[in-house]
Design an enzyme around this catalytic site. Sequence first.
Site, PDB file in Angstrom:
ATOM      1  N   TYR A  29      -6.395   9.768  12.136  1.00  0.00           N
ATOM      2  CA  TYR A  29      -5.641  10.115  13.348  1.00  0.00           C
ATOM      3  C   TYR A  29      -6.093  11.465  13.917  1.00  0.00           C
ATOM      4  O   TYR A  29      -6.246  11.610  15.128  1.00  0.00           O
ATOM      5  CB  TYR A  29      -4.142  10.140  13.056  1.00  0.00           C
ATOM      6  CG  TYR A  29      -3.569   8.800  12.673  1.00  0.00           C
ATOM      7  CD1 TYR A  29      -3.934   7.633  13.338  1.00  0.00           C
ATOM      8  CD2 TYR A  29      -2.654   8.693  11.628  1.00  0.00           C
ATOM      9  CE1 TYR A  29      -3.400   6.404  12.983  1.00  0.00           C
ATOM     10  CE2 TYR A  29      -2.114   7.465  11.274  1.00  0.00           C
ATOM     11  CZ  TYR A  29      -2.495   6.324  11.951  1.00  0.00           C
ATOM     12  OH  TYR A  29      -1.964   5.113  11.608  1.00  0.00           O
ATOM     13  N   TYR A  67       0.836  -1.208   0.000  1.00  0.00           N
ATOM     14  CA  TYR A  67       0.000   0.000   0.000  1.00  0.00           C
ATOM     15  C   TYR A  67       0.872   1.260   0.000  1.00  0.00           C
ATOM     16  O   TYR A  67       0.558   2.245  -0.672  1.00  0.00           O
ATOM     17  CB  TYR A  67      -0.917  -0.005   1.226  1.00  0.00           C
ATOM     18  CG  TYR A  67      -1.688   1.275   1.404  1.00  0.00           C
ATOM     19  CD1 TYR A  67      -2.778   1.574   0.585  1.00  0.00           C
ATOM     20  CD2 TYR A  67      -1.323   2.192   2.382  1.00  0.00           C
ATOM     21  CE1 TYR A  67      -3.473   2.765   0.737  1.00  0.00           C
ATOM     22  CE2 TYR A  67      -2.017   3.380   2.544  1.00  0.00           C
ATOM     23  CZ  TYR A  67      -3.097   3.655   1.715  1.00  0.00           C
ATOM     24  OH  TYR A  67      -3.785   4.835   1.872  1.00  0.00           O
TER      25      TYR A  67
END
Length: 156
Positions: A130, A23
Site C-alpha cells: 500500500y 491468513y
Amino acid sequence: MIRRATVEDIPEIHAMVRELAEYEKALDEVRASEEHLREALFGEHPAAFAHVAEDGEGAVVGFALWFLNFSTWRGVHGIYLEDLYVRPTARGGGYGKALLTELARVCVERGYERLEWSVLKWNRPAIDFYEAMGARVQGEWDVYRLTDEALGRVAG
C-alpha cells in the site's frame, strides 16, 4: 482483467473471504455465507460492491469488496475497501494493484475524494504494498468496533 463481480462469482468470493480470514488468523470469526454475500452485493438494496481479478484463463484470482462512506468534512462520498485479497499463487502478478487502480478510477469518475481501508499492524507485506502505491497510514486515528454482546448491550 478486472471487472465488476457478478452473481456467478459469489462462490469464489466466499471462498476467498475464508482464505483471507485464515491468513489473518480469524477463520473462526467468519459467519458470512454465500447467501449473505449474494444479498449484500445483489439484493434489492445492495449494501456493498465487488470487483474481481481474473487471470489469463478466466479464473478468479482476487477480489475487492467495498462500500460507500461519507466525509462530512469534504461533503462527498468515498469508498471504504472492506477486503482486498489476491490468492497466493497469483501474488506478484499485478492483480492487487489493478484492483486498487480500478477503485481509484471509480472514485475519480464519481467525484469521490477518499479511498480508505484498514490493515492489520502485523501485515508487513500488505503495508509495504500500500505504501509503495502512495497510501499513508492515518496514525492519529484508532478504529473502534462494537460487536456481539457489547453491541446488544449498547442497543439496550
